[in-house]
Design an enzyme around this catalytic site. Sequence first.
Site, PDB file in Angstrom:
ATOM      1  CG  ASN A  10      84.314  66.345  29.087  1.00  0.00           C
ATOM      2  OD1 ASN A  10      83.867  65.608  29.956  1.00  0.00           O
ATOM      3  ND2 ASN A  10      83.676  67.424  28.671  1.00  0.00           N
ATOM      4  CB  ILE A  53      93.124  58.690  17.998  1.00  0.00           C
ATOM      5  CG1 ILE A  53      93.615  60.129  18.163  1.00  0.00           C
ATOM      6  CG2 ILE A  53      92.283  58.430  16.757  1.00  0.00           C
ATOM      7  CD1 ILE A  53      93.408  61.073  17.060  1.00  0.00           C
ATOM      8  CD  GLU A  59     102.661  67.379  28.855  1.00  0.00           C
ATOM      9  OE1 GLU A  59     103.097  66.341  28.380  1.00  0.00           O
ATOM     10  OE2 GLU A  59     101.822  68.088  28.272  1.00  0.00           O
TER      11      GLU A  59
HETATM   12  O1  0RQ Z   1      87.040  65.497  16.988  1.00  0.00           O
HETATM   13  O2  0RQ Z   1      87.024  67.842  17.618  1.00  0.00           O
HETATM   14  O3  0RQ Z   1      86.207  67.102  15.368  1.00  0.00           O
HETATM   15  O4  0RQ Z   1      84.896  66.561  17.438  1.00  0.00           O
HETATM   16  O5  0RQ Z   1      89.247  63.671  18.046  1.00  0.00           O
HETATM   17  O6  0RQ Z   1      88.450  63.860  20.689  1.00  0.00           O
HETATM   18  O7  0RQ Z   1      87.055  62.622  22.314  1.00  0.00           O
HETATM   19  O8  0RQ Z   1      87.047  65.167  22.317  1.00  0.00           O
HETATM   20  O9  0RQ Z   1      89.017  63.795  23.144  1.00  0.00           O
HETATM   21  O10 0RQ Z   1      89.899  66.166  23.347  1.00  0.00           O
HETATM   22  O11 0RQ Z   1      90.668  64.252  24.821  1.00  0.00           O
HETATM   23  O12 0RQ Z   1      91.341  64.387  22.429  1.00  0.00           O
HETATM   24  C1  0RQ Z   1      93.865  61.858  21.542  1.00  0.00           C
HETATM   25  C2  0RQ Z   1      93.222  63.924  20.313  1.00  0.00           C
HETATM   26  C3  0RQ Z   1      91.871  63.117  22.281  1.00  0.00           C
HETATM   27  C4  0RQ Z   1      94.130  64.097  22.678  1.00  0.00           C
HETATM   28  C5  0RQ Z   1      93.276  63.240  21.682  1.00  0.00           C
HETATM   29  C6  0RQ Z   1      88.205  62.944  17.369  1.00  0.00           C
HETATM   30  C7  0RQ Z   1      86.951  63.392  18.082  1.00  0.00           C
HETATM   31  C8  0RQ Z   1      87.212  64.857  18.248  1.00  0.00           C
HETATM   32  C9  0RQ Z   1      88.992  64.971  20.048  1.00  0.00           C
HETATM   33  P1  0RQ Z   1      86.223  66.852  16.830  1.00  0.00           P
HETATM   34  P2  0RQ Z   1      87.786  63.898  22.131  1.00  0.00           P
HETATM   35  P3  0RQ Z   1      90.216  64.742  23.517  1.00  0.00           P
HETATM   36  C10 0RQ Z   1      99.070  65.650  27.945  1.00  0.00           C
HETATM   37  C11 0RQ Z   1      99.382  64.556  27.009  1.00  0.00           C
HETATM   38  C12 0RQ Z   1      97.905  63.493  22.444  1.00  0.00           C
HETATM   39  C13 0RQ Z   1      98.658  64.436  23.342  1.00  0.00           C
HETATM   40  C14 0RQ Z   1      98.618  64.044  24.772  1.00  0.00           C
HETATM   41  C15 0RQ Z   1      95.571  64.280  22.229  1.00  0.00           C
HETATM   42  C16 0RQ Z   1      88.697  64.884  18.560  1.00  0.00           C
HETATM   43  O13 0RQ Z   1      94.110  63.478  23.937  1.00  0.00           O
HETATM   44  O14 0RQ Z   1      95.869  65.137  21.432  1.00  0.00           O
HETATM   45  O15 0RQ Z   1      98.092  63.030  25.173  1.00  0.00           O
HETATM   46  N1  0RQ Z   1      96.496  63.440  22.764  1.00  0.00           N
HETATM   47  N2  0RQ Z   1      99.246  64.857  25.602  1.00  0.00           N
HETATM   48  O16 0RQ Z   1      85.809  63.120  17.302  1.00  0.00           O
HETATM   49  C17 0RQ Z   1      88.594  59.713  14.430  1.00  0.00           C
HETATM   50  C18 0RQ Z   1      88.924  58.280  16.240  1.00  0.00           C
HETATM   51  C19 0RQ Z   1      88.762  59.398  17.113  1.00  0.00           C
HETATM   52  C20 0RQ Z   1      88.542  60.645  16.520  1.00  0.00           C
HETATM   53  C21 0RQ Z   1      88.604  60.863  18.703  1.00  0.00           C
HETATM   54  N3  0RQ Z   1      89.137  57.041  16.718  1.00  0.00           N
HETATM   55  N4  0RQ Z   1      88.836  58.499  14.928  1.00  0.00           N
HETATM   56  N5  0RQ Z   1      88.462  60.818  15.193  1.00  0.00           N
HETATM   57  N6  0RQ Z   1      88.447  61.522  17.541  1.00  0.00           N
HETATM   58  N7  0RQ Z   1      88.787  59.556  18.464  1.00  0.00           N
HETATM   59  C22 0RQ Z   1      98.662  67.001  27.458  1.00  0.00           C
HETATM   60  C23 0RQ Z   1      99.691  67.721  26.630  1.00  0.00           C
HETATM   61  O17 0RQ Z   1     100.528  67.160  26.027  1.00  0.00           O
HETATM   62  C24 0RQ Z   1      99.616  69.146  26.577  1.00  0.00           C
END
Ligand code: 0RQ
Length: 504
Positions: free
Chosen positions: A271, A363, A293
């Site tokens: 998002n 996270i 990517e």
């Molecule tokens: O959980 O799905 O159960 O609701 O994590 O969080 O806020 O929707 O954000 O989809 O951008 O994901 C880091 C996981 C963020 C992602 C991460 C829970 C939250 C939700 C998803 P639900 P959001 P996003 C380029 C680079 C690593 C790979 C990367 C990721 C779910 O960005 O995988 O960067 N990054 N690749 O509720 C507990 C917290 C939390 C939490 C969020 N502090 N504690 N749960 N969540 N924060 C792309 C590629 O490599 C392909």
Amino acid sequence: MSERIANAALRQKVMSADDAAALINDGDQIGFGGFTGSGYPKALPSALAKRIKESHDRGEKFTVNVFTGASTAPELDGALASVDGIGWRMPYQSDPQMRNKINDGTSFYTDIHLSESGMMVRQGFFGKVDYAVIEATRITEDGDVVLTSSVGNNAVYCDVADKIIIEVNSWQSEDLEGMHDIYGGFALPPNRVPIPITHPGDRIGDKFLHVPQNKVAAIIETDGPDRNTPFKPIDDDSRKIAGYLLDFYDNEVKQGRMPKNLLPLQSGVGNIPNAVLDGLLHSDLEHLTSYTEVIQDGMIDLIDAGKLDVASATAFSLSPEYAHKMNENAAFYRDHIILRPQEISNHPEVIRRLGVVGANGMIEADIYGNVNSTHVMGSRMMNGIGGSGDFTRNAYISAFVSPSTAKGGAISAIVPMVSHVDHTEHDGMVIITEQGIADLRGLAPRQRAPKIIENCAHPDYRPMLMDYYERALRDCKFKHTPQLLGEAYSWHTRFLETGTMKES
Ligand code: 0RQ
């Protein structure tokens, strides 16, 4: 039989997915194509899952080790994980079934930088690869492969595997031919040479993937779509975060640290990155470029609007509507998009040379700027580090973006100490939440903490964080990075015990 298989010898290898799956044995290591739900094989994995299930029903052991480019889809990770068919997996996943099997201890998961995954396979750290299973849109008369909506690690797996299985998918556009740039200049040290990319639009390889015909064990014809998930509408917090990031870029231009058309952009998926792309669309910026990517919807909009000259990536991550648009207009988009092996799209050397400007999700971050991208409460794997480390360590500017809270406010994304470290305080430069932005460049730990707390933490957690920091500063013997080790993880343990990080 499809005319997409123009090579006569390879046409003889066409068989059903079930027959091809019968070639695979317990313990085999398989390098699958596929990256962010694009260009993964659609038929073989499900047929293999069926075979594994039948074996398990007979009381026999049968698992395979799965290598991919990055995340795939329910037809691959989901199908194999749901029958407990994956013994070990690398380098990135985001499938709910796969995630459950990793977290309940059924499958091992080696979570590694995407740029390094292919390199490590070439170096032999993972042992022999038995099969490469890739997707093609067409096989030429000479037996060369035109890949589909991702390149990922396809070239590596075909180079090293004993046998190759190719799915020829008629859902994919034949006009993707010419979009790929398959670089074959990889060598192991001490024979490496510079990668000759000095602009995101440079082409340094071949449009085809050359596969040794004697290794091709089977060809399967398919016609299924990629796993294209619709994007959620952009929410207010994402818009705010995107706004801070774009203002920050604007200021970098004003300070003379970036050119007017910025530097090649990298963004994660989701998002917030989508909101950033939308912000760029509505800005007066022109001649943008991207070295990233994945190509997502917002980049297609920027190309359509004439604002993005060229985007280099390794895969698409499009909504169904935009995937359809790509299939209809690939001949136009291939002049603006280059799909490369992930060894190149994520290569530290190129990222550093081009001065890529990166923004990735997280996270949690701690008050000193260490970032956790992967583990919820220190133990539960979410997806994996993906390419975030490749870009964060090497980019000209590395930002991390996240809402300041998760789970309805019960979790603070800013904590005293991250429960797992993916990106250290030495790598990330900027942290942004809907509360604001903390530019950490050049700051020492004690200069960072008040800034991160005041600018990025949610008001519900700000006083608690400031209280922790002030007591750490007072009571910790060493003042460089003051911590109260007995208390640093109390926020996480409180959440696990009470369901919230808030104090009662
Ligand atoms: O959980 O799905 O159960 O609701 O994590 O969080 O806020 O929707 O954000 O989809 O951008 O994901 C880091 C996981 C963020 C992602 C991460 C829970 C939250 C939700 C998803 P639900 P959001 P996003 C380029 C680079 C690593 C790979 C990367 C990721 C779910 O960005 O995988 O960067 N990054 N690749 O509720 C507990 C917290 C939390 C939490 C969020 N502090 N504690 N749960 N969540 N924060 C792309 C590629 O490599 C392909």
